[in-house]
Design a protein around this motif. Sequence first.
Motif, PDB file in Angstrom:
ATOM      1  N   VAL A   1       0.857  -1.089  -0.001  1.00 18.57           N
ATOM      2  CA  VAL A   1       0.010   0.022   0.019  1.00 18.57           C
ATOM      3  C   VAL A   1       0.792   1.223  -0.094  1.00 18.57           C
ATOM      4  O   VAL A   1       1.823   1.461   0.836  1.00 18.57           O
ATOM      5  N   ILE A   2       0.658   2.001  -1.265  1.00 14.59           N
ATOM      6  CA  ILE A   2       1.691   3.261  -1.153  1.00 14.59           C
ATOM      7  C   ILE A   2       0.708   4.407  -1.464  1.00 14.59           C
ATOM      8  O   ILE A   2       0.074   4.650  -2.358  1.00 14.59           O
ATOM      9  N   ILE A   3       0.718   5.343  -0.356  1.00 14.69           N
ATOM     10  CA  ILE A   3      -0.138   6.608  -0.409  1.00 14.69           C
ATOM     11  C   ILE A   3       0.678   7.775  -0.544  1.00 14.69           C
ATOM     12  O   ILE A   3       1.592   8.113   0.177  1.00 14.69           O
ATOM     13  N   GLY A   4       0.580   8.520  -1.407  1.00 13.11           N
ATOM     14  CA  GLY A   4       1.025   9.834  -1.992  1.00 13.11           C
ATOM     15  C   GLY A   4       0.830  10.957  -0.734  1.00 13.11           C
ATOM     16  O   GLY A   4      -0.231  10.876   0.010  1.00 13.11           O
ATOM     17  N   GLU A   5       1.592  11.946  -0.952  1.00 13.23           N
ATOM     18  CA  GLU A   5       1.663  13.217   0.121  1.00 13.23           C
ATOM     19  C   GLU A   5       0.218  13.811  -0.029  1.00 13.23           C
ATOM     20  O   GLU A   5      -0.513  13.828  -1.130  1.00 13.23           O
ATOM     21  N   ASN A   6      -0.118  14.345   0.992  1.00 10.54           N
ATOM     22  CA  ASN A   6      -1.413  15.162   1.231  1.00 10.54           C
ATOM     23  C   ASN A   6      -2.716  14.323   0.664  1.00 10.54           C
ATOM     24  O   ASN A   6      -3.561  14.802   0.045  1.00 10.54           O
ATOM     25  N   SER A   7      -2.873  13.124   0.810  1.00  5.85           N
ATOM     26  CA  SER A   7      -3.977  12.179   0.751  1.00  5.85           C
ATOM     27  C   SER A   7      -4.466  11.704   2.159  1.00  5.85           C
ATOM     28  O   SER A   7      -3.886  11.827   3.160  1.00  5.85           O
ATOM     29  N   PHE A   8      -5.794  11.599   2.241  1.00  3.09           N
ATOM     30  CA  PHE A   8      -6.441  10.920   3.407  1.00  3.09           C
ATOM     31  C   PHE A   8      -6.259  12.152   4.173  1.00  3.09           C
ATOM     32  O   PHE A   8      -6.552  11.836   5.362  1.00  3.09           O
ATOM     33  N   THR A   9      -6.067  13.206   4.054  1.00  2.00           N
ATOM     34  CA  THR A   9      -5.658  14.327   5.205  1.00  2.00           C
ATOM     35  C   THR A   9      -6.904  14.597   6.342  1.00  2.00           C
ATOM     36  O   THR A   9      -6.597  14.947   7.317  1.00  2.00           O
ATOM     37  N   HIS A  10      -8.008  14.533   5.889  1.00  2.00           N
ATOM     38  CA  HIS A  10      -9.234  14.931   6.682  1.00  2.00           C
ATOM     39  C   HIS A  10      -9.918  13.384   7.199  1.00  2.00           C
ATOM     40  O   HIS A  10     -10.824  13.500   7.918  1.00  2.00           O
ATOM     41  N   TYR A  11      -9.224  12.268   7.318  1.00  2.00           N
ATOM     42  CA  TYR A  11      -9.566  10.898   7.652  1.00  2.00           C
ATOM     43  C   TYR A  11      -9.367  10.863   9.030  1.00  2.00           C
ATOM     44  O   TYR A  11      -8.429  11.191   9.748  1.00  2.00           O
ATOM     45  N   LYS A  12     -10.449  10.289   9.938  1.00  2.00           N
ATOM     46  CA  LYS A  12     -10.232  10.358  11.374  1.00  2.00           C
ATOM     47  C   LYS A  12      -9.658   8.779  11.830  1.00  2.00           C
ATOM     48  O   LYS A  12      -9.276   8.823  12.907  1.00  2.00           O
TER      49      LYS A  12
END
Length: 166
Positions: A75-86
Amino acid sequence: MSTNHTFHPQPLSIVTLRNVKKIEVRENCFHTINRFELVGLHRLESIVIGSTSVIGNITIESSFIIEDCSYLYSVIIGENSFTHYKSLVLKNCSNLREFDVGVRSFWYVQIIELRVIGLETITIGNQQFTYLESFIVDGLNRLTRLDVGEGNSNDSFISRSQSIDC
């Protein structure tokens, strides 16, 4: 899907694509999705999320859940992603070896739950988990290294680069 249109489903739950092996979300996609859920995708091998994708809404309880994906390796997630996820939940993914999170992703996450996953290394970039309240780890028998960038909220909780035994 035409490149001239934007598609914003609510929530993004891909439970019917049983034969999918790779999921790739490119940059600047799905900004308003508040639930990213992948459950029981037994042939899924990799997930790549581009930068500034799947942002969520700060006023809604947003959840990132990957569960029961037995062949998932990366699982690779780029920058500034899922920023508002709790919440961030990874469960029952015994072959997961790589979970790489880019800078400023999961900024508002409050709960992290990692259970029975095969991670050997976790790499977390700068400025994530600023609002982290709970970090639950169970069954990470292969984990030997946890790398956390500078600028995270709980520097006393996890040092910049630390080897741990779970």
